[in-house]
Design an enzyme around this catalytic site. Structure first.
Site, PDB file in Angstrom:
ATOM      1  N   HIS A 155       0.831  -1.204   0.000  1.00  0.00           N
ATOM      2  CA  HIS A 155       0.000   0.000   0.000  1.00  0.00           C
ATOM      3  C   HIS A 155       0.866   1.255   0.000  1.00  0.00           C
ATOM      4  O   HIS A 155       1.914   1.300   0.640  1.00  0.00           O
ATOM      5  CB  HIS A 155      -0.887   0.017   1.250  1.00  0.00           C
ATOM      6  N   CYS A 188       1.407   2.235  -5.990  1.00  0.00           N
ATOM      7  CA  CYS A 188       0.790   3.287  -6.795  1.00  0.00           C
ATOM      8  C   CYS A 188       1.585   4.584  -6.684  1.00  0.00           C
ATOM      9  O   CYS A 188       2.291   4.821  -5.710  1.00  0.00           O
ATOM     10  CB  CYS A 188      -0.637   3.550  -6.326  1.00  0.00           C
TER      11      CYS A 188
END
Length: 224
Positions: free
Chosen positions: A134, A200
């Site tokens: 994450h 990301c």
């Protein structure tokens, strides 16, 4: 072939959907890219075949006494349970992740743990092992937030449950559009012993609940 297509869809999903809440948050299925249907993807058969090829091609001691000795000591692979990146002060557990029943890639529940794609390659083996994490959550930075600050030459250490370690070195860092990442290059087979870290990056689009890019940190096993 069905198994390969299912895995490739999973790889694509990994790189095609993430939100501010999770880097790889219960992905939405999308159509499989045309080029993906023919690509080779890591599976148990490929792993087995690769191991057999390595064994068959391993050099033997030269018959000529004057010839230089051949040192053949391939590094061991391991199942990672811990990830450390000293240059950014990262130390985190590694969980196994695979595919859900609906063909989506599973994710770690915690924002402070990372996930190794266990249906792919083990760190240390020939092939691209992959660990995802994450980048952030609604409460702030998550475990892979500082991945963006890595540099070529930084070391990445993975350990197994017995404390055995392998050290990898960052060779490249690339940002890809969220819908145009080279799946085979990131997850596929290679003669190199690679470990790729993914998360990301880019701008967050609230309308699509998605980041515009994916960051891939490419690393290779450090020579002893």
């Amino acid at each position: 072939m069905i198994k390969k297509i299912a895995l490739l869809i999973g790889f694509t999903l990994l790189l095609s959907a993430c939100s501010v809440e999770s880097v790889m948050d219960q992905f939405t299925k999308q159509d499989q890219p045309a080029e993906a249907s023919e690509a080779e993807v890591p599976n148990e058969d490929v792993l087995s075949d690769s191991a057999d090829e390595v064994a068959e091609e391993s050099p033997s001691a030269p018959e000529d006494d004057k010839a230089p000795a051949v040192n053949w000591d391939p590094p061991k692979s391991l199942i990672p349970t811990k990830l450390e990146i000293p240059s950014i002060g990262l130390s985190a557990p590694v969980e196994k992740v695979g595919l859900t029943e609906t063909g989506e890639m599973a994710v770690t529940d915690s924002f402070e743990t990372t996930g190794w794609y266990e249906k792919g390659y083990k760190p240390g083996s020939q092939g691209n092992a992959v660990i995802g994490g994450h980048v952030d959550s609604y409460e702030g930075a998550a475990i892979f937030y500082d991945l963006q600050f890595l540099s070529v030459g930084d070391e990445v250490v993975v350990s197994d449950e017995n404390g055995e370690q392998l050290v990898f070195v960052v060779t490249d860092m690339v940002e890809y559009p969220w819908d145009d990442a080279p799946v085979e290059e990131i997850f596929g087979y290679t003669t190199d012993r690679s470990l790729n870290l993914i998360t990301c990056t880019g701008d967050y689009d609230r309308d699509s609940n998605n980041y515009t890019q994916r960051l891939v940190v490419y690393t290779e096993l450090k020579e002893a």
